[in-house]
Each structure stands twice: as C-alpha cells, then as structure tokens.
Design a protein around this motif. Sequence first.
Motif, PDB file in Angstrom:
ATOM      1  N   VAL A   6       0.860  -1.185   0.000  1.00 61.75           N
ATOM      2  CA  VAL A   6       0.000   0.000   0.000  1.00 61.75           C
ATOM      3  C   VAL A   6       0.896   1.235   0.000  1.00 61.75           C
ATOM      4  CG1 VAL A   6      -1.892   1.194   1.168  1.00 61.75           C
ATOM      5  CG2 VAL A   6      -1.689  -1.309   1.359  1.00 61.75           C
ATOM      6  N   TYR A   7       0.800   2.038  -1.049  1.00 65.03           N
ATOM      7  CA  TYR A   7       1.669   3.202  -1.220  1.00 65.03           C
ATOM      8  C   TYR A   7       0.860   4.474  -0.955  1.00 65.03           C
ATOM      9  CZ  TYR A   7       4.685  -0.294  -3.308  1.00 65.03           C
ATOM     10  OH  TYR A   7       5.451  -1.420  -3.525  1.00 65.03           O
ATOM     11  N   CYS A   8       1.144   5.115   0.173  1.00 69.51           N
ATOM     12  CA  CYS A   8       0.330   6.224   0.660  1.00 69.51           C
ATOM     13  C   CYS A   8       0.983   7.579   0.403  1.00 69.51           C
ATOM     14  CB  CYS A   8       0.107   6.079   2.166  1.00 69.51           C
ATOM     15  SG  CYS A   8      -0.573   4.495   2.704  1.00 69.51           S
ATOM     16  N   ASP A   9       0.138   8.569   0.258  1.00 65.25           N
ATOM     17  CA  ASP A   9       0.622   9.934   0.111  1.00 65.25           C
ATOM     18  C   ASP A   9      -0.487  10.879   0.545  1.00 65.25           C
ATOM     19  OD1 ASP A   9       2.385  11.961  -0.401  1.00 65.25           O
ATOM     20  OD2 ASP A   9       2.484  11.661  -2.566  1.00 65.25           O
ATOM     21  N   GLU A  10      -0.138  12.137   0.739  1.00 62.47           N
ATOM     22  CA  GLU A  10      -1.128  13.127   1.125  1.00 62.47           C
ATOM     23  C   GLU A  10      -0.786  14.470   0.510  1.00 62.47           C
ATOM     24  OE1 GLU A  10       2.215  13.064   3.288  1.00 62.47           O
ATOM     25  OE2 GLU A  10       0.739  11.705   4.164  1.00 62.47           O
ATOM     26  N   MET A  22      -7.820  18.666   2.987  1.00 65.93           N
ATOM     27  CA  MET A  22      -6.771  17.675   3.150  1.00 65.93           C
ATOM     28  C   MET A  22      -7.133  16.454   2.305  1.00 65.93           C
ATOM     29  SD  MET A  22      -5.912  15.311   6.497  1.00 65.93           S
ATOM     30  CE  MET A  22      -5.803  16.672   7.635  1.00 65.93           C
ATOM     31  N   VAL A  23      -6.158  15.927   1.565  1.00 64.50           N
ATOM     32  CA  VAL A  23      -6.389  14.753   0.722  1.00 64.50           C
ATOM     33  C   VAL A  23      -5.369  13.682   1.112  1.00 64.50           C
ATOM     34  CG1 VAL A  23      -6.542  13.868  -1.629  1.00 64.50           C
ATOM     35  CG2 VAL A  23      -7.194  16.234  -1.152  1.00 64.50           C
ATOM     36  N   ILE A  24      -5.861  12.523   1.535  1.00 66.44           N
ATOM     37  CA  ILE A  24      -4.998  11.401   1.926  1.00 66.44           C
ATOM     38  C   ILE A  24      -5.443  10.178   1.134  1.00 66.44           C
ATOM     39  CG2 ILE A  24      -4.229   9.895   3.802  1.00 66.44           C
ATOM     40  CD1 ILE A  24      -4.904  12.108   5.758  1.00 66.44           C
ATOM     41  N   GLY A  25      -4.500   9.487   0.510  1.00 69.19           N
ATOM     42  CA  GLY A  25      -4.896   8.338  -0.300  1.00 69.19           C
ATOM     43  C   GLY A  25      -3.776   7.345  -0.506  1.00 69.19           C
ATOM     44  N   ALA A  26      -4.097   6.274  -1.227  1.00 67.69           N
ATOM     45  CA  ALA A  26      -3.116   5.220  -1.470  1.00 67.69           C
ATOM     46  C   ALA A  26      -3.463   4.442  -2.727  1.00 67.69           C
ATOM     47  CB  ALA A  26      -3.059   4.262  -0.279  1.00 67.69           C
ATOM     48  N   VAL A  27      -2.430   4.047  -3.443  1.00 70.54           N
ATOM     49  CA  VAL A  27      -2.548   3.056  -4.508  1.00 70.54           C
ATOM     50  C   VAL A  27      -2.022   1.752  -3.932  1.00 70.54           C
ATOM     51  CG1 VAL A  27      -1.712   2.312  -6.774  1.00 70.54           C
ATOM     52  CG2 VAL A  27      -2.343   4.712  -6.397  1.00 70.54           C
ATOM     53  N   TYR A  28      -2.740   0.660  -4.142  1.00 68.74           N
ATOM     54  CA  TYR A  28      -2.306  -0.621  -3.586  1.00 68.74           C
ATOM     55  C   TYR A  28      -2.495  -1.741  -4.600  1.00 68.74           C
ATOM     56  CZ  TYR A  28      -7.351  -1.164  -2.484  1.00 68.74           C
ATOM     57  OH  TYR A  28      -8.718  -1.237  -2.549  1.00 68.74           O
ATOM     58  N   CYS A  29      -1.708  -2.801  -4.414  1.00 67.36           N
ATOM     59  CA  CYS A  29      -1.723  -3.938  -5.326  1.00 67.36           C
ATOM     60  C   CYS A  29      -1.095  -5.138  -4.627  1.00 67.36           C
ATOM     61  CB  CYS A  29      -0.958  -3.611  -6.607  1.00 67.36           C
ATOM     62  SG  CYS A  29       0.813  -3.332  -6.352  1.00 67.36           S
ATOM     63  N   TYR A 126      -0.552  -6.839   4.943  1.00 66.71           N
ATOM     64  CA  TYR A 126      -0.306  -5.556   4.289  1.00 66.71           C
ATOM     65  C   TYR A 126       1.031  -4.954   4.700  1.00 66.71           C
ATOM     66  CZ  TYR A 126      -5.190  -5.973   3.094  1.00 66.71           C
ATOM     67  OH  TYR A 126      -6.369  -6.441   2.605  1.00 66.71           O
ATOM     68  N   ASN A 127       1.701  -4.391   3.713  1.00 66.71           N
ATOM     69  CA  ASN A 127       2.905  -3.595   3.921  1.00 66.71           C
ATOM     70  C   ASN A 127       2.568  -2.171   3.499  1.00 66.71           C
ATOM     71  OD1 ASN A 127       4.594  -6.010   4.451  1.00 66.71           O
ATOM     72  ND2 ASN A 127       4.215  -6.412   2.280  1.00 66.71           N
ATOM     73  N   ILE A 128       2.705  -1.234   4.415  1.00 58.83           N
ATOM     74  CA  ILE A 128       2.281   0.139   4.161  1.00 58.83           C
ATOM     75  C   ILE A 128       3.504   1.035   4.043  1.00 58.83           C
ATOM     76  CG2 ILE A 128       1.011   2.111   5.106  1.00 58.83           C
ATOM     77  CD1 ILE A 128      -0.868   0.058   6.421  1.00 58.83           C
ATOM     78  N   TYR A 129       3.552   1.789   2.939  1.00 57.78           N
ATOM     79  CA  TYR A 129       4.698   2.649   2.657  1.00 57.78           C
ATOM     80  C   TYR A 129       4.240   4.094   2.516  1.00 57.78           C
ATOM     81  CZ  TYR A 129       6.834  -1.842   1.577  1.00 57.78           C
ATOM     82  OH  TYR A 129       7.286  -3.136   1.645  1.00 57.78           O
ATOM     83  N   LEU A 130       4.987   4.998   3.128  1.00 54.60           N
ATOM     84  CA  LEU A 130       4.729   6.425   3.031  1.00 54.60           C
ATOM     85  C   LEU A 130       5.934   7.106   2.411  1.00 54.60           C
ATOM     86  CD1 LEU A 130       2.965   5.378   5.573  1.00 54.60           C
ATOM     87  CD2 LEU A 130       2.786   7.798   6.138  1.00 54.60           C
ATOM     88  N   ASP A 131       5.676   8.128   1.635  1.00 53.92           N
ATOM     89  CA  ASP A 131       6.756   8.899   1.015  1.00 53.92           C
ATOM     90  C   ASP A 131       7.494   9.687   2.082  1.00 53.92           C
ATOM     91  OD1 ASP A 131       8.384  10.168  -0.794  1.00 53.92           O
ATOM     92  OD2 ASP A 131       6.876  11.639  -1.402  1.00 53.92           O
ATOM     93  N   ILE A 132       8.812   9.548   2.116  1.00 51.44           N
ATOM     94  CA  ILE A 132       9.604  10.320   3.068  1.00 51.44           C
ATOM     95  C   ILE A 132       9.606  11.779   2.622  1.00 51.44           C
ATOM     96  CG2 ILE A 132      11.768   9.814   1.827  1.00 51.44           C
ATOM     97  CD1 ILE A 132      13.141   9.837   4.595  1.00 51.44           C
ATOM     98  N   LYS A 133       9.313  12.691   3.561  1.00 58.47           N
ATOM     99  CA  LYS A 133       9.145  14.086   3.186  1.00 58.47           C
ATOM    100  C   LYS A 133      10.111  15.026   3.897  1.00 58.47           C
ATOM    101  CE  LYS A 133       4.274  13.675   1.900  1.00 58.47           C
ATOM    102  NZ  LYS A 133       4.521  13.917   0.474  1.00 58.47           N
ATOM    103  N   ASP A 134      10.343  14.808   5.193  1.00 52.81           N
ATOM    104  CA  ASP A 134      11.172  15.742   5.940  1.00 52.81           C
ATOM    105  C   ASP A 134      11.757  15.039   7.154  1.00 52.81           C
ATOM    106  OD1 ASP A 134       9.064  15.616   7.875  1.00 52.81           O
ATOM    107  OD2 ASP A 134       8.007  17.197   6.792  1.00 52.81           O
TER     108      ASP A 134
END
Length: 241
Positions: A6-10, A22-29, A126-134
Amino acid sequence: MIEYNVYCDESCHLEHDNHDFMVIGAVYCPKEKVGEINFRLKQIKKDFGLSATQEIKWSKLSKSNYNVVKDMIYKFFDDDDLHFRVIIIDKTKLDFKKHKNQNYSSFYYVAYYEMLKAIISPNYNYNIYLDIKDTNSQTRIDKLKECLEKYINKTYSRKLVKKVQHVKSHEIQIMQLTDLLIGAIAYDYHYKNQTKSKSAIINLLKRLSGYDFRHTTLLREDKFNLLVLEEKNSVFRNLQQ
C-alpha cells in the motif's frame, strides 16, 4: 497468505497551509505484482524518451510530460491489480474546541486510519509505505504504526499490518502514481483556474473513474474509492471524538 503493498501519500495535510481540503490516499496492489507494474511504468517513461529513473510528480506536470502522465493514468485503469482509495476532508469544518481530547495532529493519524480501513481485509497481510518528506518522517511513521496497532492489529487474532515504513518516491514507480492521483484531486478542489495540461488529466480521471471527486462512492467500490468527509457525515464526527 497474499500480501498487499500500500503506497500512501497526502496533499495539503498541514494545519495552516492556506488550503481548505486535506487529501490522503493510497494506490495498492498484490506484492507479487509490484515488480511487473513498476517495470511497465518505467517503460512508459522510456517510450517518451525519458529516463526510467526520472520522477514524475503532479507538481511538475506540464505540456512536456503530459503524454507520460496520461499513459500512466491509463495504465492504472487498465490494470486490474491496481486500486486507489482516497479521503477528502474539509479542514475548515474541524473544530477542536468542541473535542478537547483531540487535536489536529492526532486527527491526522486517525484520518489516515479511516483511509486505510477500507483497504485492509482480515484475509490478507499488508505492507504500508509512506513517502519520506522531511525530518519528521520517522515520527510520522511511529505514530501511524501506533494508530494502526490500536485500531487494526489488536482487533484480530493475527497481525494484519506487517510493516509501516517510509520510502523515497523517486525510487518507487507506484508511489509516483499515488502522487499523481492525490495531486490531481487536491488541485481540482483548490484551483478554479487550472493549467491546460492539469485540467486535461483531471478530466481524464473523472471520465475513466466515472466520478466527479465531490461525492463519496459506495464502500465496495474497488477501483477508485472516494470518501468525501463533511461536517454532516457521521464518520467525520466520529473522527473528532
């Protein structure tokens, strides 16, 4: 046991960023399909003369890379293994004076849970991934882990969420796809005067999904699932409790 990545971003998720939504979502496969999907997305870039390692982001969408983005969007809708879930929250309706046991920071993580819970099934891992931002990325990961442990893993007899970790979006093609979908929805909510390229992609998304981004889909919508949270929505009230 089948695993999903699960690839998450906001977008526009900061409390005081001069954006109302605020928009929070994910593409998953399925995890086993990740390599194949990333390869196809890289090939799209190569087809238009770009390096496979070049990062595609919504903020950088222009006439020069429009066709790449368009084909990535088509790839998403053509591939039955790819799914998208997003929640849109009107931040102007948040009133934490009425909910003293909640603040914006804690609300953010519960909102993340609200997005993820429509993805997670007791039948899979599930493996959940978030984009590193700061520099606060690790804190964000730790708090999200805590939230998911509270609401998901402890509810079932086995651990459903195996990992939560951050990744670099330029290294993960599917994460770039998440950025495009999240960015398009946030942009459509916040800007009436849209650039030609971005407007064209937004209209393409609306046509292919069949949705206008302003209304919640049925919960069992499997491809392009939206939850638009408004003050009258019971889920919105529950998030602030």
